[in-house]
Design an enzyme around this catalytic site. Structure first.
Site, mmCIF file in Angstrom:
data_model
loop_
_atom_site.group_PDB
_atom_site.id
_atom_site.type_symbol
_atom_site.label_atom_id
_atom_site.label_comp_id
_atom_site.label_asym_id
_atom_site.label_seq_id
_atom_site.Cartn_x
_atom_site.Cartn_y
_atom_site.Cartn_z
ATOM 1 N N LYS A 42 9.969 -3.914 0.689
ATOM 2 C CA LYS A 42 8.862 -3.549 -0.433
ATOM 3 C C LYS A 42 9.125 -4.087 -1.762
ATOM 4 O O LYS A 42 8.431 -4.108 -2.588
ATOM 5 C CB LYS A 42 8.720 -2.099 -0.435
ATOM 6 C CG LYS A 42 8.576 -1.351 0.933
ATOM 7 C CD LYS A 42 8.688 0.254 0.550
ATOM 8 C CE LYS A 42 8.489 1.032 1.579
ATOM 9 N NZ LYS A 42 8.337 2.476 1.484
ATOM 10 N N GLY A 43 10.605 -4.362 -2.094
ATOM 11 C CA GLY A 43 11.040 -4.536 -3.612
ATOM 12 C C GLY A 43 10.208 -5.713 -4.201
ATOM 13 O O GLY A 43 10.211 -5.622 -5.565
ATOM 14 N N ASP A 104 21.680 -10.087 -3.379
ATOM 15 C CA ASP A 104 23.048 -9.569 -3.629
ATOM 16 C C ASP A 104 23.935 -10.529 -2.786
ATOM 17 O O ASP A 104 24.541 -11.349 -3.380
ATOM 18 C CB ASP A 104 22.855 -7.982 -3.376
ATOM 19 C CG ASP A 104 24.291 -7.404 -3.801
ATOM 20 O OD1 ASP A 104 25.151 -8.177 -4.276
ATOM 21 O OD2 ASP A 104 24.299 -6.178 -3.505
ATOM 22 N N LYS A 132 22.189 -11.699 -8.251
ATOM 23 C CA LYS A 132 23.640 -11.027 -8.501
ATOM 24 C C LYS A 132 24.675 -12.158 -8.367
ATOM 25 O O LYS A 132 24.364 -12.949 -7.376
ATOM 26 C CB LYS A 132 23.859 -9.674 -7.576
ATOM 27 C CG LYS A 132 23.170 -8.566 -8.215
ATOM 28 C CD LYS A 132 23.670 -7.043 -7.691
ATOM 29 C CE LYS A 132 22.882 -6.163 -7.849
ATOM 30 N NZ LYS A 132 23.309 -4.860 -7.183
ATOM 31 N N PHE A 153 23.949 -1.650 -10.085
ATOM 32 C CA PHE A 153 22.731 -1.340 -9.522
ATOM 33 C C PHE A 153 21.431 -1.198 -10.491
ATOM 34 O O PHE A 153 21.584 -0.504 -11.494
ATOM 35 C CB PHE A 153 22.957 -0.029 -8.759
ATOM 36 C CG PHE A 153 21.958 0.090 -7.689
ATOM 37 C CD1 PHE A 153 21.942 -0.503 -6.249
ATOM 38 C CD2 PHE A 153 20.753 0.910 -7.969
ATOM 39 C CE1 PHE A 153 21.088 -0.188 -5.240
ATOM 40 C CE2 PHE A 153 19.731 1.122 -6.856
ATOM 41 C CZ PHE A 153 19.881 0.519 -5.578
HETATM 42 P P1 5GP Z 1 21.510 -8.601 0.111
HETATM 43 O O1 5GP Z 1 21.147 -8.678 1.798
HETATM 44 O O2 5GP Z 1 21.218 -9.987 -0.710
HETATM 45 O O3 5GP Z 1 22.641 -8.104 -0.072
HETATM 46 O O4 5GP Z 1 20.535 -7.433 -0.343
HETATM 47 C C1 5GP Z 1 19.299 -7.630 -0.643
HETATM 48 C C2 5GP Z 1 18.722 -6.304 -0.604
HETATM 49 O O5 5GP Z 1 19.321 -5.066 -1.214
HETATM 50 C C3 5GP Z 1 17.370 -6.296 -1.948
HETATM 51 O O6 5GP Z 1 16.069 -6.877 -1.252
HETATM 52 C C4 5GP Z 1 17.303 -5.054 -2.226
HETATM 53 O O7 5GP Z 1 16.429 -4.152 -1.353
HETATM 54 C C5 5GP Z 1 18.649 -4.312 -2.160
HETATM 55 N N1 5GP Z 1 19.500 -4.320 -3.264
HETATM 56 C C6 5GP Z 1 20.504 -5.060 -3.646
HETATM 57 N N2 5GP Z 1 21.068 -4.940 -4.827
HETATM 58 C C7 5GP Z 1 20.264 -3.998 -5.349
HETATM 59 C C8 5GP Z 1 20.091 -3.311 -6.599
HETATM 60 O O8 5GP Z 1 20.801 -3.745 -7.705
HETATM 61 N N3 5GP Z 1 18.947 -2.481 -6.952
HETATM 62 C C9 5GP Z 1 18.201 -2.117 -5.834
HETATM 63 N N4 5GP Z 1 17.148 -1.447 -6.294
HETATM 64 N N5 5GP Z 1 18.262 -2.830 -4.625
HETATM 65 C C10 5GP Z 1 19.379 -4.006 -4.394
#
Ligand code: 5GP
Length: 177
Positions: A42-43, A104, A132, A153
């Site tokens: 959703k983000g 991330d 990140k 975060f």
């Molecule tokens: P990844 O698969 O790249 O580790 O993570 C991606 C997802 O993790 C993002 O689409 C998000 O939903 C969540 N996420 C990663 N870091 C953050 C953060 O600092 N804040 C929030 N709210 N969600 C995060």
């Protein structure tokens, strides 16, 4: 875990300016052809709403959504992804931009990229509001990045903690208290 909203990391004014720049860049890169945006729910919905309106009306834009959840630990690429909501359109032969809120570990993006690539996208690029430092699992360049942020975060501008804070107009750090 008890949390408290921390300081503003990125103001709404800075976000607005940066998204307009990204929109201009996309408009120039896709001049004379169509583009299909695939937004990851959703983000990404707030970023998407701004970036789609920052793309020139000259560029034909198609839009669809996917929702995925990743399983598996973030230190390997062997985690699997579950598609919670799939696309309703074919992307075969199309020029696609994946629209993400934040990259991330890069695991979610890696999975989505592989799925869309297997479905025959002609070209695949990535637009993310935030990046990140981790990103170790997705080793291609990120084409359109709003802001690189420290390893904290964050919430706001569509990003949640336990489904809260998506409505904040700026990006804030969420502190543990
Ligand atoms: P990844 O698969 O790249 O580790 O993570 C991606 C997802 O993790 C993002 O689409 C998000 O939903 C969540 N996420 C990663 N870091 C953050 C953060 O600092 N804040 C929030 N709210 N969600 C995060």
């Amino acid at each position: 875990m008890k949390t408290a909203l921390g300081t503003v990391l990125i103001s709404q004014e800075d976000i607005r300016h940066r998204i307009l720049e990204i929109g201009r860049q996309i408009s120039s890169d896709y001049a004379g052809r169509a583009v299909t945006l695939v937004a990851i729910l959703k983000g990404s919905f707030v970023f998407l709403a701004d970036v789609i309106r920052a793309i020139s009306p000259e560029v034909p834009v198609e839009l669809d959504f996917m929702a995925v959840s990743s399983y598996g630990d973030a230190t390997t690429t062997s985690g699997t992804v579950h598609i919670e909501k799939d696309l309703g359109i074919s992307i075969d032969g199309k020029d696609v931009i994946i629209v993400e809120d934040i990259v991330d570990t890069g695991l979610t993006l890696l999975h989505v990229y592989n799925i869309l690539s297997a479905r025959g996208a002609r070209t695949l690029r990535v637009a993310t509001l935030l990046e990140k430092p981790g990103k170790s699992k997705y080793d291609r360049p990120l084409d359109y990045v709003g802001f690189k942020i420290p390893n904290k975060f964050v919430v706001g501008f569509g990003l949640d903690y336990a489904q809260r804070f998506r409505n904040l107009p700026d990006i804030r750090v969420l502190d543990e208290v």
